[in-house]
Design a protein around this motif. Structure first.
Motif, mmCIF file in Angstrom:
data_model
loop_
_atom_site.group_PDB
_atom_site.id
_atom_site.type_symbol
_atom_site.label_atom_id
_atom_site.label_comp_id
_atom_site.label_asym_id
_atom_site.label_seq_id
_atom_site.Cartn_x
_atom_site.Cartn_y
_atom_site.Cartn_z
ATOM 1 N N UNK A 16 0.819 -1.215 0.000
ATOM 2 C CA UNK A 16 0.000 0.000 0.000
ATOM 3 C C UNK A 16 0.849 1.260 0.000
ATOM 4 N N UNK A 17 2.006 1.209 0.624
ATOM 5 C CA UNK A 17 2.873 2.380 0.666
ATOM 6 C C UNK A 17 3.431 2.722 -0.714
ATOM 7 N N UNK A 18 3.440 1.736 -1.616
ATOM 8 C CA UNK A 18 3.930 1.979 -2.969
ATOM 9 C C UNK A 18 2.863 2.616 -3.858
ATOM 10 N N UNK A 19 1.613 2.656 -3.389
ATOM 11 C CA UNK A 19 0.516 3.253 -4.151
ATOM 12 C C UNK A 19 0.340 4.716 -3.765
ATOM 13 N N UNK A 20 -0.188 5.518 -4.707
ATOM 14 C CA UNK A 20 -0.532 6.870 -4.281
ATOM 15 C C UNK A 20 -1.862 6.814 -3.523
ATOM 16 N N UNK A 21 -2.180 7.890 -2.857
ATOM 17 C CA UNK A 21 -3.337 7.893 -1.966
ATOM 18 C C UNK A 21 -4.631 7.628 -2.733
ATOM 19 N N UNK A 22 -4.759 8.163 -3.935
ATOM 20 C CA UNK A 22 -5.983 7.954 -4.723
ATOM 21 C C UNK A 22 -6.162 6.475 -5.067
ATOM 22 N N UNK A 23 -5.066 5.819 -5.474
ATOM 23 C CA UNK A 23 -5.148 4.391 -5.804
ATOM 24 C C UNK A 23 -5.458 3.557 -4.567
ATOM 25 N N UNK A 24 -4.909 3.967 -3.439
ATOM 26 C CA UNK A 24 -5.188 3.248 -2.200
ATOM 27 C C UNK A 24 -6.662 3.390 -1.834
ATOM 28 N N UNK A 25 -7.224 4.567 -2.077
ATOM 29 C CA UNK A 25 -8.648 4.758 -1.822
ATOM 30 C C UNK A 25 -9.506 3.890 -2.728
ATOM 31 N N UNK A 26 -9.107 3.754 -3.989
ATOM 32 C CA UNK A 26 -9.846 2.889 -4.919
ATOM 33 C C UNK A 26 -9.760 1.436 -4.486
ATOM 34 N N UNK A 27 -8.581 1.032 -4.013
ATOM 35 C CA UNK A 27 -8.391 -0.346 -3.563
ATOM 36 C C UNK A 27 -9.299 -0.640 -2.372
ATOM 37 N N UNK A 28 -9.473 0.326 -1.493
ATOM 38 C CA UNK A 28 -10.291 0.125 -0.300
ATOM 39 C C UNK A 28 -11.751 -0.102 -0.638
ATOM 40 N N UNK A 29 -12.169 0.272 -1.843
ATOM 41 C CA UNK A 29 -13.569 0.112 -2.232
ATOM 42 C C UNK A 29 -13.866 -1.243 -2.866
ATOM 43 N N UNK A 30 -12.836 -2.056 -3.044
ATOM 44 C CA UNK A 30 -13.022 -3.351 -3.708
ATOM 45 C C UNK A 30 -13.796 -4.328 -2.828
ATOM 46 N N UNK A 31 -13.452 -4.348 -1.546
ATOM 47 C CA UNK A 31 -14.121 -5.284 -0.637
ATOM 48 C C UNK A 31 -14.028 -4.760 0.783
ATOM 49 N N UNK A 32 -14.869 -5.321 1.661
ATOM 50 C CA UNK A 32 -14.826 -4.925 3.067
ATOM 51 C C UNK A 32 -13.484 -5.269 3.690
ATOM 52 N N UNK A 33 -12.961 -6.431 3.298
ATOM 53 C CA UNK A 33 -11.687 -6.869 3.858
ATOM 54 C C UNK A 33 -10.567 -5.886 3.503
ATOM 55 N N UNK A 34 -10.503 -5.504 2.221
ATOM 56 C CA UNK A 34 -9.466 -4.564 1.807
ATOM 57 C C UNK A 34 -9.711 -3.186 2.409
ATOM 58 N N UNK A 35 -10.963 -2.830 2.572
ATOM 59 C CA UNK A 35 -11.276 -1.541 3.199
ATOM 60 C C UNK A 35 -10.735 -1.492 4.617
#
Length: 341
Positions: A16-35
């Motif tokens: 996650x640290x290798x992602x920018x904040x916007x991409x990390x926010x998109x990743x968090x929307x994929x599933x409850x677990x990732x959120x």
């Protein structure tokens, strides 16, 4: 195939640290677990350090140089929190939700808001204020290494206030490095310069100071198998130099009274300089690093004890490490290993 959801939190944080904040926010929307994983407090606290500078590292490097700004940091209200509060840091970390409180994300948002001006006028005001602070710091540092500890502390703290608004200020890190260098602590100086270089590799003053400090560090700590001359803090001799100085002291302390008197000290200077020293020169040397020393018999003798000899070579090494190595060679020690030949 391993999915992100099955990764341990620590490994997920590395990704996650290798992602920018916007991409990390998109990743968090994929599933409850990732959120949930994306809300980890430790992740966002690390993110604060990665994106806005690690204040803890700054404080620690300065402390290694004898510049303690912790009290000023605790007293100021001009800095936003960027670490978990005490209750979160030292609470029950075995609790299932102990690292998912949302406080880390809150710290990041507050820090982001701090560096993002709400208007162009606010940005201009910040630039003017920061430039004035940096100019004041430069003026304070004109006193050089002779400046008081209080001056260095205040200068370092003022740079923290600037870095609060402009975390990508290579000049702040350069000036922290300069403070460390003035305090004769080479490794913290090099650490600050490395950060400054990462921020702005085109900032010329960093290259110039980095070359100077690295040259000094190479001489002090040795290269290509050379024994170091000083300890890590540059405040005392390395074990190798300390052993050599003890042998030198014992060799020239002919009367074994624990003091190099004027005559014995003259013999030391004759070896290093290649010619006899005048009585006035010996008197000056005694006054600078020695004085009236109590001998083993209790009698006061004008001269140097082992501590005086050591302090002289620590000071000389921070001025010219190669001269110290050359002196050791004149006393019969190997230039590289500092062992008796």
């Amino acid at each position: 195939m391993v999915s992100l959801e099955t990764l341990p939190q620590e490994l997920f944080n590395r990704v996650a640290l290798a992602l920018d904040v916007a991409d990390l926010g998109s990743l968090a929307q994929v599933s409850r677990s990732l959120c949930r994983m994306a809300r980890c407090d430790d992740l966002w606290i690390e993110r604060v350090s990665a994106d806005f500078g690690d204040r803890e590292v700054i404080v620690e490097l300065l402390a290694e140089s004898g510049v303690d700004i912790a009290e000023l940091l605790d007293a100021t209200t001009d800095l936003v929190p960027w670490r978990l509060p005490h209750s979160y840091q030292h609470g029950d970390r075995n609790s299932a939700d102990s690292t998912y409180t949302g406080h880390g994300l809150c710290c990041y948002r507050e820090r982001l808001a701090r560096v993002a001006p709400t208007s162009e006028d606010e940005y201009v005001d910040r630039v003017k204020h920061s430039e004035a602070e940096i100019d004041r710091v430069k003026l304070m540092l004109r006193e050089g290494p002779q400046a008081s500890e209080e001056v260095f502390v205040e200068a370092a703290f003022r740079l923290v206030l600037v870095q609060e608004w402009f975390p990508a200020s290579a000049e702040c890190y350069y000036l922290w490095a300069l403070i460390c260098y003035m305090r004769n602590t080479l490794k913290p100086a090099l650490a600050f310069l490395s950060i400054a270089h990462d921020i702005n590799s085109d900032f010329a003053p960093v290259h110039e100071l980095q070359a100077e400090v690295q040259t000094m560090a190479n001489g002090v700590f040795g290269v290509a198998g050379q024994a170091p001359l000083l300890d890590e803090s540059c405040s005392g001799p390395s074990p190798q130099l300390a052993k050599a100085l003890a042998l030198i002291f014992n060799h020239f302390d002919r009367d074994r009274d624990g003091v190099l008197n004027m005559s014995e000290l003259g013999a030391v200077v004759r070896v290093t300089n290649g010619q006899p020293a005048s009585p006035a020169m010996i008197t000056q040397i005694v006054g600078t690093f020695g004085g009236q020393i109590s001998s083993r018999s209790g009698r006061k003798v004008a001269g140097w004890d082992l501590g005086s000899l050591t302090n002289f070579y620590v000071a000389q090494t921070m001025q010219d490490p190669q001269e110290t190595r050359q002196d050791m060679a004149k006393f019969g020690f190997d230039l590289h290993t500092l062992c008796k030949v």
